[in-house]
Design an enzyme around this catalytic site. Sequence first.
Site, PDB file in Angstrom:
ATOM      1  N   GLY A  64       0.855  -1.638   0.150  1.00 36.16           N
ATOM      2  CA  GLY A  64      -0.176   0.214  -0.108  1.00 36.16           C
ATOM      3  C   GLY A  64       0.886   1.351   0.064  1.00 36.16           C
ATOM      4  O   GLY A  64       0.191   2.828  -0.304  1.00 36.16           O
ATOM      5  N   HIS A  72      -5.691   1.148   1.390  1.00 37.38           N
ATOM      6  CA  HIS A  72      -4.988   0.402   0.059  1.00 37.38           C
ATOM      7  C   HIS A  72      -3.771  -0.737   1.075  1.00 37.38           C
ATOM      8  O   HIS A  72      -3.258  -0.974   0.782  1.00 37.38           O
ATOM      9  CB  HIS A  72      -4.047   0.990  -0.537  1.00 37.38           C
ATOM     10  CG  HIS A  72      -4.454   1.950  -1.755  1.00 37.38           C
ATOM     11  ND1 HIS A  72      -5.606   2.118  -2.495  1.00 37.38           N
ATOM     12  CD2 HIS A  72      -3.909   3.564  -1.396  1.00 37.38           C
ATOM     13  CE1 HIS A  72      -6.214   2.763  -2.870  1.00 37.38           C
ATOM     14  NE2 HIS A  72      -5.262   4.080  -2.218  1.00 37.38           N
ATOM     15  N   ARG A  95       7.621 -12.661  -2.188  1.00 37.27           N
ATOM     16  CA  ARG A  95       8.108 -13.203  -0.476  1.00 37.27           C
ATOM     17  C   ARG A  95       7.484 -13.552   0.297  1.00 37.27           C
ATOM     18  O   ARG A  95       6.083 -13.927   0.067  1.00 37.27           O
ATOM     19  CB  ARG A  95       7.950 -11.554   0.205  1.00 37.27           C
ATOM     20  CG  ARG A  95       7.340 -10.591  -0.019  1.00 37.27           C
ATOM     21  CD  ARG A  95       7.627  -9.111   0.830  1.00 37.27           C
ATOM     22  NE  ARG A  95       6.207  -8.254   0.517  1.00 37.27           N
ATOM     23  CZ  ARG A  95       5.268  -8.003   1.178  1.00 37.27           C
ATOM     24  NH1 ARG A  95       4.576  -9.280   2.222  1.00 37.27           N
ATOM     25  NH2 ARG A  95       4.375  -7.090   0.354  1.00 37.27           N
TER      26      ARG A  95
END
Length: 717
Positions: A201, A271, A328
């Site tokens: 975000g 976000h 990741r």
Amino acid sequence: MAALILKFPKLRALRLFTQSLSWTVGGVRFVSGGVGRIEKVLIANRGEIACRVMRTAKKMGVRSVAVYSEADRHAMHVAMADEAYLIGPAASQQSYLSMDKVLDVAKKSGSHAVHPGYGFLSENTEFAEACKQEGIIFIGPPSSAIRDMGIKSTSKYIMAAAGVPIIGGYHGEDQSNERLQAEAAQIGYPVMIKAVRGGGGKGMRIARTDSDFLEQLESARREARKSFNDDVMLVEKFVEDPRHVEVQVFGDQHGNVVYLFERDCSVQRRHQKIIEEAPAPGISAEVRRKLGEAAVKAAKAVNYVGAGTVEFIMDAQHNFYFMEMNTRLQVEHPVSEMITGTDLVEWQLRVAAGERLPLLQDDIILSGHSFEARIYAEDPDNDFLPGAGPLRHLSTPQADAETRVETGVREGDEVSAHYDPMIAKLVVWGRDRSSALKKLRYCLRQYNIVGLHTNIDFLLSLSAHPEFEAGNVTTSFIPQHYAALFPAPQAPSGATLCRAALGLLIRERGRTQEFSHLSADPYSPFGSSSGRRFNILYSRNMTLQVGDKKVDVVVTYNKDGSYTMQIGDEAHHVTGEVKSEGGASFLHCSVNGVESRPKLVIVDNTVHLFSMEGSAAVSVPVPKYLAAVSGSGAQGGAVAPMTGTIEKVMVKVGDQVTAGDPLMVMIAMKMEHTIRAPKSGVIKKVFFREGSQASRHAPLVELEEEEEEEGGEAASQ
């Protein structure tokens, strides 16, 4: 010689195999080849994820090494590690983001591998390459995959070539304001402005009109520079009301890639995800298969190794388009573990050591449903403003096979202003979505925190919303259902006020008894709190405070030890006592014959009551002569809403501003916050320079209101 792996919970060390042969018998994979060892792993991270990796490392017999900043000297991950090394001051650029310092500790400690967790260096190509050059295993994908998928413009081209559906936009090298704004106009508003190396975000803004494009662009660039040291942007069409659906993928060094089904992470604020679930609700088996196959195709296109997440946006017809790939382990990985019965951190360690994937695609079975709720130190009623401070009280639901509490803090720890404000992740599993959701709400009621604002009550409102219960979620869920998710605060009932008063009376009685034990005069009148009088019942007045309102309670001490409490026109008969259970205090009480046992926490002058019906905080008013002068800065200007760094000062003395104009930009909790003028006027003083640190509630500027041309009265706020 064959080595048996995966079926034993504890191993002396993680073995590295140079494999030439593998086979499976009864679901157990056997491998052959040369043997090496990973006996020690450095976790280049902090907080919850560092603790999460350490738990699995310990289970596997691998020693863990922690790194920490000065702000984290007493942190939970430092205490859990077998070894811990100080690497710098609180600022992440000088500690957790310092590749040289982390690598120096890896070499000094004799670590064979580095686990980067998420955030910080986890998607840093240079760090992955530096580990390789030092002969240290980077527990993640090859640096080439991080580079290709980390630069969003490059990843779009690769995905299009691989046949993965994408959404159009501008990913070019010309980064001038004029070119980006022209491309936005051609794409058509609203548009999403994204940092090409972004994630979590950060460095993302929505521009809805041409007039606010440049302001949003500059804000996204500043945040991207701060978070990723790179402010290159891309511009894409913003799809209104999409779903955010992502697929967990895993690859090994032998060309195998599998998917572990999808997660729905649509409900977000700023976000950033706050509640995730797996599998995604309402997705057919056919769409689920297509999602998984597209994600595997994406991973294979960059020769992916390790844990990764392919994120898609999905429209109402369940058409999906590639958004990005996170190279990741994701914050929300536990929900995938819960529905597949896997430990993805263990998979990471084994795959990094050269082993093949523990399971093939046909072996991965979806079972049940799982939710993860992120518990943050933030104030949902104040635009989710992040907070910081001590955890004065912390109690959590009991962890078991169907409930996980992933955290990096303990009671008494401080949530730092320097890092992400997440306190914990509450993860639950149920046989279906309905039972998992019921368990989530039950456990949220048992997650009790005193000391700072949290989003727990908001998560309860969200998880109980009928549209959420029905699985009708989109990224616009919060603004669409704002009124229901942020109801007007309800005044506590008379029964709740009685319980709070009872808690205070019992505390007073305990202190009086303590005085009596210490006193040389056991018959001292100061050693009695029973209110006993000859021939009459003793009454006293108590004043409680709820928000801005004060409530008078008349307490009458009855001969049988009970109380009569008069609140307005209502009289309540109250009895009870405090009992300690499992380290917590519970108020076993009766109000007008209704029994209850809320958890009781009294901190300073405030009584906190927690129960399955909800929570309440009732205070004892502080006398005016003891109360600190508060709000004085806000009366004549703007104050810092949280502790943070002044990133940009946008006004100077003498400037004329109107209400809503930007004054300063602060960085706190890794997020950028614009401080705006609370009213119109002229800047009289500016108290902070760029780069300086401001404490919460510190006055930032002093505003002098202009007098009206007629009447000379100050403009009303």
